[in-house]
Structures are given as C-alpha cells and as structure tokens.
Design an enzyme around this catalytic site. Structure first.
Site, PDB file in Angstrom:
ATOM      1  N   GLY A  71     -22.509  24.322  -5.313  1.00 35.25           N
ATOM      2  CA  GLY A  71     -23.134  23.025  -5.578  1.00 35.25           C
ATOM      3  C   GLY A  71     -22.594  22.353  -6.814  1.00 35.25           C
TER       4      GLY A  71
ATOM      5  CB  THR B 140       1.762   9.284   6.203  1.00 36.80           C
ATOM      6  OG1 THR B 140       2.609   9.198   7.355  1.00 36.80           O
ATOM      7  CG2 THR B 140       1.265   7.899   5.810  1.00 36.80           C
TER       8      THR B 140
ATOM      9  CB  ALA C 280       5.781  -3.203   6.536  1.00 39.27           C
TER      10      ALA C 280
ATOM     11  CD  GLU D 230       6.788   8.126  -3.569  1.00 42.81           C
ATOM     12  OE1 GLU D 230       7.596   7.597  -2.776  1.00 42.81           O
ATOM     13  OE2 GLU D 230       6.781   7.885  -4.781  1.00 42.81           O
TER      14      GLU D 230
ATOM     15  CD  GLU E  49       6.860  -6.861   2.526  1.00 38.98           C
ATOM     16  OE1 GLU E  49       6.542  -7.438   3.592  1.00 38.98           O
ATOM     17  OE2 GLU E  49       7.867  -7.165   1.858  1.00 38.98           O
TER      18      GLU E  49
END
Length: 393
Positions: A341, A366, A132, A364, A129
C-alpha cells in the site's frame, strides 16, 4: 546499491564517480519537489553542462567530451536512477546536436557546435507531428526557399524542452517526395515566429517540459540547413538510432533506481518477525527484478559497443530500446508491489518510477515500431551472418 560497472578507461571511472556525486548532491534533494510541482529544472542542466555531462559523446575538437557511447550511456543511467526527467533531457540534448555534428559542414560545426556543447545552451529535437505519429514521411511542416533564406511553417508535437530550449533541430518538408523531400534546419529559439504552446499535462516525467512548437513564417538563413536539401529523413533516422540507445539507458537507470529502493524497503520492513526480503515469495520478485535490470543493461551496452566500433547497430538499438523499456515497466510495477500500500502513495517515489516508465515504451519510436524494425532486419539476407570485426584493420 549502485550498479556494478565494467568501464573502458580510468577517465570513464572518474566520470561515473562525478555523476554519482552530482546526482546525490544536486539532483536528489530537488527531484521530489520539482516533479510534484511540474517545474522544469533549467538550473540543473546548467550544472550538468558546466560539469561537461551534456556533451559526452561528441568530439573534443568541437567542445565535446570525446567519450564512447559505452561510457556516455552509463552516465545517463546514473542520472536516471535519481531523476529520469533530467536524464531524458540530457539524451534529448545529445539528439538535438546530432544533425550538426554528423552532417554539418566544417564551417557550420566551428561556428555553432562549441556553443551547443559548451553547457550553457539546451537543445530540442523537432520531428514528430500530431497527425503523423510514427510516420515522419507524413509530416506537413514546410520549408520554402526564399532567396538566401527558408521560410518555415508548421507545428511540431511532443517536443521535449519545448519553450525552454535555446535551439531547435527541425525537420521540415522541402518537396513532395516522401523519402527525399524532408530537410533539416538548426533554428535558434529566439527566431521570430517560433512559439511554444503551454506544456502538456503528462502522467509522468512531469519535471520535463513537453510542448508543441509552432513555426509561423519563421525565416531561417539557408546556411542553417544541415546536410543537403532532401537529406533530412536520413538525418532523422540516424539520430533516432542514437536516441533509442539514450532512452534505453535511461530506462535501465530508472529500473535500477526502483530496484534499489525496493531492496532497501524489503530489508527494513518486517513481518512475522523478520525482514520481508527473507520471505521467499518476495525475495524471488526482487531476484527477477535484478535479473531484468542486468539483462537490459547488457543489451544496451552490447549495442553501444557496436556503435563505438563503427559497426551497424540500428537493429540492436531497437532491441535495446524494446528490452530495456519493457523491463523498466515490469520492474517499476513490481517495486510498487514490494512496498504494498505504501508503494501506491506519493510518500514513496516508486509510484513515480512506475508512471515514468510507461512513456519509455512510447517515445523515440513506440515498442511496436521497434518490433517492426527488428522483424524487417531479420528478413535481410545478411542477418544470419556472424559479424566479426577484424582487429588488425
């Protein structure tokens, strides 16, 4: 060049061959355009489903592939080496089936699991959420019992397949108890009140739809609760151990794909009259990249084999997720450097690999959370003991 693999069975060898063929014929021709257009490739998942690749780690009796994690994760790797968004989707689908497969009753499994594993349906996992973050105990989504139904209200952020899934595995609060007040529900996507916001605009994995899923007076039959009331956090954490292995394997595959592309380029690009791979400074960069990929793969498979043998693997899953995703970030960054580059342009895929690798360190759980899990495991009294499986038992 493809990764060299040691596989447990002849069937596993055939699965890898099938996956490589599908990746070459079905995924590779589509990945560039789909990612550039930020288009969710729903038809690709149907193709993988019909091939049996969406259900590999689940029991054959319910329509799964009956494969050990050692095999399943290497299939994920092969997909990720070509198209990480799809590999993440396969992992998330497996995660969304976990609650029913591991905690559902036999009646629930017989009724719903074959369709979920059959290949035509795609799942999503609703835990996070917005407020959270990494603290699921702080969730506010609620499920209130109303006769033979629950009524769900709330919002789930960062939902992979949000708006495209056929079913959602949803964690919702059923009491104020922080640890035992969350329950798990299997919610069909067409249930009235289930609404997905427009997909997030992301740095990478743009072919994977990520959206907030809102639950507005969603009535769910009580028999769609998985496990006991209040058992949801246990289900969620157990699922995440498996999900971390899935993401770790995806990260290894992504890194392998970046390495393969960098090596091909270094063999073809010439400076000072010879291929740049012959220049020691760059050759050593490639050697470090190869070592990082192989060490990450070994770490992931070591955790998978613990799971396959029925041994505790939660800490090892966190180690695998930490090592594989940090290594993927380094390998993909170095791949851009190898191309110089050109690596910074969208004419070559390595810039996309680098953008995709970043989120592997975030979802999943940190990598800071993984370090917390690992450090806590080290404090336990039994961590210093050698765990040996008695092969005679």
């Amino acid at each position: 060049m493809p990764a060299t693999r040691t596989l447990p069975t002849a069937e596993a060898v055939d699965l890898i061959d099938l996956t490589r063929e599908l990746a070459e014929k079905e995924l590779a021709p589509r990945v560039g355009e789909a990612e550039a257009e930020e288009r969710f490739p729903r038809e690709v998942f149907r193709t993988l489903g019909r091939a049996g690749l969406l259900s590999l780690p689940y029991a054959e009796e319910h329509g799964g592939g009956g494969q050990p994690y050692e095999t399943y994760l290497q299939v994920l790797e092969e997909i990720a080496a070509v198209w990480s968004s799809v590999a993440v989707g396969v992992s998330v689908h497996a995660l969304s089936c976990f609650g029913l497969a591991a905690f559902g009753t036999e009646e629930q499994k017989k009724e719903w699991l074959p369709d979920m594993l059959g290949g035509d349906l795609l799942g999503a996992y609703c835990l996070s959420e917005a407020h959270a973050g990494s603290d699921p105990g702080a969730m506010r989504t609620r499920a209130v019992r109303d006769g033979d139904h629950y009524v769900l209200n709330g919002a789930k952020a960062w939902t992979t397949h949000g708006g495209y899934a056929d079913f959602y595995t949803v964690m919702a609060r059923t009491s104020e108890d922080r640890s035992h007040g969350i329950s798990c529900f299997l919610v069909p996507a067409d249930t009235p009140g289930v609404v997905a916001d427009p997909p997030e605009r992301k740095m990478g994995l743009t072919g994977s739809a990520t959206a907030t899923v809102r639950l507005e007076e969603v009535r769910v039959p009580a028999n769609r609760r998985l496990g006991e009331e209040g058992q949801g956090l246990k289900i969620a954490l157990a699922a995440l151990d498996c999900g971390r292995l899935g993401i770790a394997a995806v990260a290894v595959g992504l890194a392998q794909g970046a390495l393969d592309h960098a090596v091909r380029y270094a063999q073809e690009r010439e400076t000072f009259g010879r291929p740049i791979i012959d220049h020691q400074g760059l050759a050593f960069v490639l050697a470090d990249m190869a070592a990082a990929v192989q060490s990450a793969r070994a770490t992931v498979l070591a955790a998978a084999r613990l799971k396959d043998q029925g041994l505790p693997f939660g800490c090892e899953a966190s180690v695998a997720k930490l090592v594989a995703t940090d290594n993927a970030m380094k390998v993909t960054t170095d791949a851009v450097q190898v191309l110089g580059g050109y690596g910074y342009t969208r004419d070559f895929p390595v810039e996309r690999y680098m953008r995709e690798a970043k989120v592997m360190q975030i979802f999943e759980g940190t990598n800071q959370i993984q370090r917390l899990i690992i450090s806590r495991a080290l404090k336990k009294d039994d961590r210093g003991a050698l765990r040996v499986r008695n092969q005679e038992n």
